[in-house]
Design a protein around this motif. Structure first.
Motif, PDB file in Angstrom:
ATOM      1  N   SER A 167      35.085  31.292  35.412  1.00  0.00           N
ATOM      2  CA  SER A 167      34.187  32.940  35.666  1.00  0.00           C
ATOM      3  C   SER A 167      34.837  33.815  36.017  1.00  0.00           C
ATOM      4  O   SER A 167      35.812  33.831  36.639  1.00  0.00           O
ATOM      5  N   LEU A 168      34.392  35.243  35.464  1.00  0.00           N
ATOM      6  CA  LEU A 168      35.177  36.295  36.011  1.00  0.00           C
ATOM      7  C   LEU A 168      34.231  37.231  36.845  1.00  0.00           C
ATOM      8  O   LEU A 168      33.098  37.486  36.251  1.00  0.00           O
ATOM      9  N   ASP A 169      34.662  37.752  37.726  1.00  0.00           N
ATOM     10  CA  ASP A 169      33.851  38.611  38.711  1.00  0.00           C
ATOM     11  C   ASP A 169      33.797  40.206  37.981  1.00  0.00           C
ATOM     12  O   ASP A 169      34.916  40.588  37.620  1.00  0.00           O
ATOM     13  N   ILE A 170      32.670  40.503  38.041  1.00  0.00           N
ATOM     14  CA  ILE A 170      32.533  42.188  37.507  1.00  0.00           C
ATOM     15  C   ILE A 170      31.460  42.806  38.447  1.00  0.00           C
ATOM     16  O   ILE A 170      30.569  42.281  39.084  1.00  0.00           O
ATOM     17  N   PRO A 217      34.604  32.167  28.719  1.00  0.00           N
ATOM     18  CA  PRO A 217      34.789  32.618  30.121  1.00  0.00           C
ATOM     19  C   PRO A 217      33.483  33.438  30.236  1.00  0.00           C
ATOM     20  O   PRO A 217      32.971  34.165  29.432  1.00  0.00           O
ATOM     21  N   TRP A 227      30.991  35.810  32.697  1.00  0.00           N
ATOM     22  CA  TRP A 227      31.286  36.844  33.710  1.00  0.00           C
ATOM     23  C   TRP A 227      29.961  36.510  34.899  1.00  0.00           C
ATOM     24  O   TRP A 227      28.775  36.201  34.731  1.00  0.00           O
ATOM     25  N   SER A 264      40.884  41.065  41.943  1.00  0.00           N
ATOM     26  CA  SER A 264      40.281  39.993  41.116  1.00  0.00           C
ATOM     27  C   SER A 264      38.849  40.710  40.442  1.00  0.00           C
ATOM     28  O   SER A 264      38.518  40.011  39.551  1.00  0.00           O
ATOM     29  N   THR A 265      38.380  41.530  40.852  1.00  0.00           N
ATOM     30  CA  THR A 265      36.980  42.001  40.482  1.00  0.00           C
ATOM     31  C   THR A 265      37.365  43.212  39.458  1.00  0.00           C
ATOM     32  O   THR A 265      37.782  43.964  39.552  1.00  0.00           O
ATOM     33  N   HIS A 266      36.738  42.839  38.227  1.00  0.00           N
ATOM     34  CA  HIS A 266      36.667  43.991  37.110  1.00  0.00           C
ATOM     35  C   HIS A 266      35.398  44.814  37.330  1.00  0.00           C
ATOM     36  O   HIS A 266      34.441  44.417  38.165  1.00  0.00           O
TER      37      HIS A 266
END
Ligand SMILES: CC(C)(COP(=O)(O)OP(=O)(O)OC[C@H]1O[C@@H](n2cnc3c(N)ncnc32)[C@H](O)[C@@H]1OP(=O)(O)O)[C@@H](O)C(=O)NCCC(=O)NCCS
Length: 215
Positions: free
Chosen positions: A2-5, A32, A34, A72-74
């Protein structure tokens, strides 16, 4: 994975981006995903804070919260007004956070689209062939951009607006809901095309045009 946003803006546009992210996650169950950390906003209204809560999302604090979120946060700028989006994007760029593009699974973008970071395409947005976008272009629901158009940075094409082929739209332009821009025209920087307008000739920079034909 997972990607942080984080989403900038607790208003309607920002919360609509939350919905786009949810739809993207649903459409890509194995890819992946969000993870929305929450919303940042310098002056959220009480009513918008409640609406954020109803989404089961968090209000993280003012925009400067993002300073601590590196690397790291988008971040996506959920502000519908292109000029305000530009100002905030410039501020956020200084934090060096990654800026993804968010394309709703029900949007249709030609594979030869060239776009800068921060593109947002709502459900039903359509872009055909040989189109180029700058950064932070937002295409709202069912907005269309036809062949060979060039749209610069920080542009909003509002719901159901149609930009015909071979147009050149400069930075900071807002094209209002259901407006039509006829083919081959130039729209100058920071111009506003009113909702429902039909643009039949070039629009000078920093002007507002409305009506049919737009004046
Ligand atoms: C054109 C626009 C920018 C004008 O904003 P404004 O300068 O604040 O205009 P006002 O509301 O003060 O209205 C000024 C006059 O223009 C008229 N007008 C406003 N918007 C108009 C439009 N889209 N088409 C035709 N006339 C319009 C008003 O009726 C008013 O006329 P009057 O002086 O005869 O009473 C705005 O109305 C607009 O269309 N913005 C786009 C909105 C949009 O796309 N919203 C969707 C968000 S997702």
């Amino acid at each position: 994975m997972s990607l942080d946003i984080a989403i900038v803006g607790c208003g309607g546009h920002g919360r609509e981006l939350f919905e786009i992210i949810r739809a993207i996650n649903e459409a890509t169950p194995t890819g992946p995903r969000w993870r929305v950390m929450g919303f940042v906003d310098d002056r959220p209204s009480e009513v918008n804070l409640k609406r954020v809560q109803r989404l089961d999302a968090s209000y993280l604090g003012p925009i400067d919260w993002l300073r601590e979120a590196w690397p790291s946060t988008h971040v996506v700028i959920g502000l519908g007004d292109p000029r305000i989006r530009r100002t905030v994007a410039q501020r956020v760029e200084a934090y060096g956070l990654p800026v993804p593009s968010l394309v709703h699974p029900a949007a249709t973008l030609a594979p030869d689209l060239v776009s800068g970071e921060g593109l947002v395409a709502f459900a039903g947005a359509r872009v055909t062939t040989n189109v180029a976008f700058g950064r932070h272009v937002h295409l709202n629901q069912n907005a269309t951009v036809a062949h060979d158009c060039v749209l610069a940075d920080h542009i909003s094409v509002n719901p159901l607006a149609a930009v015909s082929g071979d147009c050149r739209v400069e930075s900071g332009v807002l094209i209002g809901t259901t407006a039509a821009v006829l083919q081959g025209l130039h729209i100058g920087a920071d111009a506003t095309v009113g909702a429902g307008a039909c643009v039949v000739r070039d629009v000078p920079a920093a002007t507002v045009v409305k009506g049919v034909p737009a004046k």
